[in-house]
Design an enzyme around this catalytic site. Structure first.
Site, mmCIF file in Angstrom:
data_model
loop_
_atom_site.group_PDB
_atom_site.id
_atom_site.type_symbol
_atom_site.label_atom_id
_atom_site.label_comp_id
_atom_site.label_asym_id
_atom_site.label_seq_id
_atom_site.Cartn_x
_atom_site.Cartn_y
_atom_site.Cartn_z
ATOM 1 C CE LYS A 269 -3.894 -2.267 2.284
ATOM 2 N NZ LYS A 269 -4.625 -2.591 3.491
ATOM 3 C CG ASP B 201 -9.890 0.429 5.272
ATOM 4 O OD1 ASP B 201 -9.546 -0.118 4.218
ATOM 5 O OD2 ASP B 201 -9.172 0.502 6.287
ATOM 6 C CD GLN C 265 -3.716 -4.409 6.577
ATOM 7 O OE1 GLN C 265 -3.812 -3.346 5.957
ATOM 8 N NE2 GLN C 265 -4.107 -5.554 6.064
HETATM 9 N N1 GUN Z 1 -7.242 -6.402 6.193
HETATM 10 C C1 GUN Z 1 -7.524 -7.107 5.069
HETATM 11 N N2 GUN Z 1 -8.032 -6.300 4.112
HETATM 12 C C2 GUN Z 1 -8.060 -5.052 4.643
HETATM 13 C C3 GUN Z 1 -8.475 -3.793 4.129
HETATM 14 O O1 GUN Z 1 -8.936 -3.645 2.988
HETATM 15 N N3 GUN Z 1 -8.340 -2.734 4.988
HETATM 16 C C4 GUN Z 1 -7.848 -2.873 6.254
HETATM 17 N N4 GUN Z 1 -7.783 -1.771 7.025
HETATM 18 N N5 GUN Z 1 -7.468 -4.041 6.755
HETATM 19 C C5 GUN Z 1 -7.560 -5.120 5.945
#
Ligand code: GUN
Length: 301
Positions: A61, A128, A105
């Protein structure tokens, strides 16, 4: 395998890298314009603990942000970070004007209440689309930003000229990250959605009864190679959201496998996403798009 067969099978692939690069390029161009106006979009990523898969996602990311011109910082906290310390950090980040997006995350360690953390994030910085305010807006058809993986899936389908309108979409998995928001997106009254949606999950009796009816099957429950050819109808489109680590006798000690047994279903499908290189890159591209949108919105106020 005869050459003709191989060509045919390659034609079936829905390539997430190609489409995600298009989205990233769009974001890069828009970000350049924003920077020219003196606004630098910023994303802060918070990673708690040592989960190796999460560490990889977070690194990817961050790299993608940099390439698109988005400022990205990652705060890594130890596994034993207290809930209170994490909540205090979120409060600080909410106030920090450098960051238009905050991404914590998931999953968090068991001793931290995920809901509390998500609910504390300023909804305007919730890139998100996990905050209940933003989930509510999505469900009622007035989204602020779209949830990254579900929006990535829709974009991937559109880019491959696969209409969802009037189609029976069966989703395996009811997570807050994929299954639930995706179902909510697909039932919206819009040419990009307009689907008939069935969600099946771990307590569904006879999952195959439903998956065999799917025009588009989306596997998002996190079990390696769960979907096999006896569970699908001829010419289905399959979107595989799973990224599972399966032990293997190689340098890494594992290989990545989707929720779909790719080689087993391939002869029967019309289109399918590979793992890796399908949905994964789309999630990151949509995160960049959301960060840009959040920056534009916050700076316009
Ligand atoms: N864990 C797995 N996928 C995601 C996501 O798209 N966002 C976040 N914050 N955590 C994740």
């Amino acid at each position: 395998m005869p050459k003709g067969d191989r060509m045919n099978q390659e034609d079936k692939l829905i390539d997430g890298k190609i489409v995600s690069n298009q989205v990233k390029e769009e974001v890069r161009e828009e970000t350049e314009k924003l920077i020219a106006r003196g606004i630098k979009p910023g994303l802060i990523v918070v990673l708690v603990g040592e989960d190796p898969a999460s560490a990889v996602y977070v690194r990817n990311k961050s790299k993608a942000c940099e390439k698109a011109g988005i400022v990205s910082e990652t705060i890594k906290l130890p596994e034993d970070t207290s809930e209170e310390d994490l909540l205090n950090l979120i409060e600080q980040l909410n106030k920090d004007p450098q960051y238009h997006g905050i991404l914590v995350q998931l999953p968090l360690p068991d001793h931290i209440n995920e809901t509390k953390v998500i609910e504390l994030i300023n909804p305007l910085k919730d890139v998100d689309c996990f905050h209940p305010v933003n989930v509510g807006k999505l469900v009622s058809g007035q989204p602020y930003v779209l949830p990254c993986t579900p929006a990535g899936i829709l974009r991937l389908l559109q880019a491959n000229d696969i209409s969802t309108e009037g189609k029976h979409v069966v989703i395996i998995g009811r997570s807050n990250i994929v299954g639930k928001p995706l179902a909510n997106l697909l039932i919206q009254k819009s040419p990009q959605a307009n689907s008939t949606v069935t969600v099946v999950h771990s307590r569904t009796k006879n999952i195959a009864h439903y998956t065999r009816q799917a025009d588009i099957l989306i596997a998002a429950m996190g079990t390696a190679n769960f979907v096999t050819e006896d569970m699908i109808k001829e010419n289905v489109v399959i979107i595989d959201v799973g990224i599972n680590r399966v032990s293997a006798d190689n340098e890494k000690g594992y290989i990545l496998a989707g929720d779909v047994d790719f080689n087993n279903v391939l002869p029967k499908v019309s289109k399918i996403t590979p793992v890796p290189g399908g949905v994964g890159p789309m999630t990151i591209a949509m995160l960049l798009k959301n960060t840009l949108a959040a920056a534009e919105y916050q700076e316009s106020k």
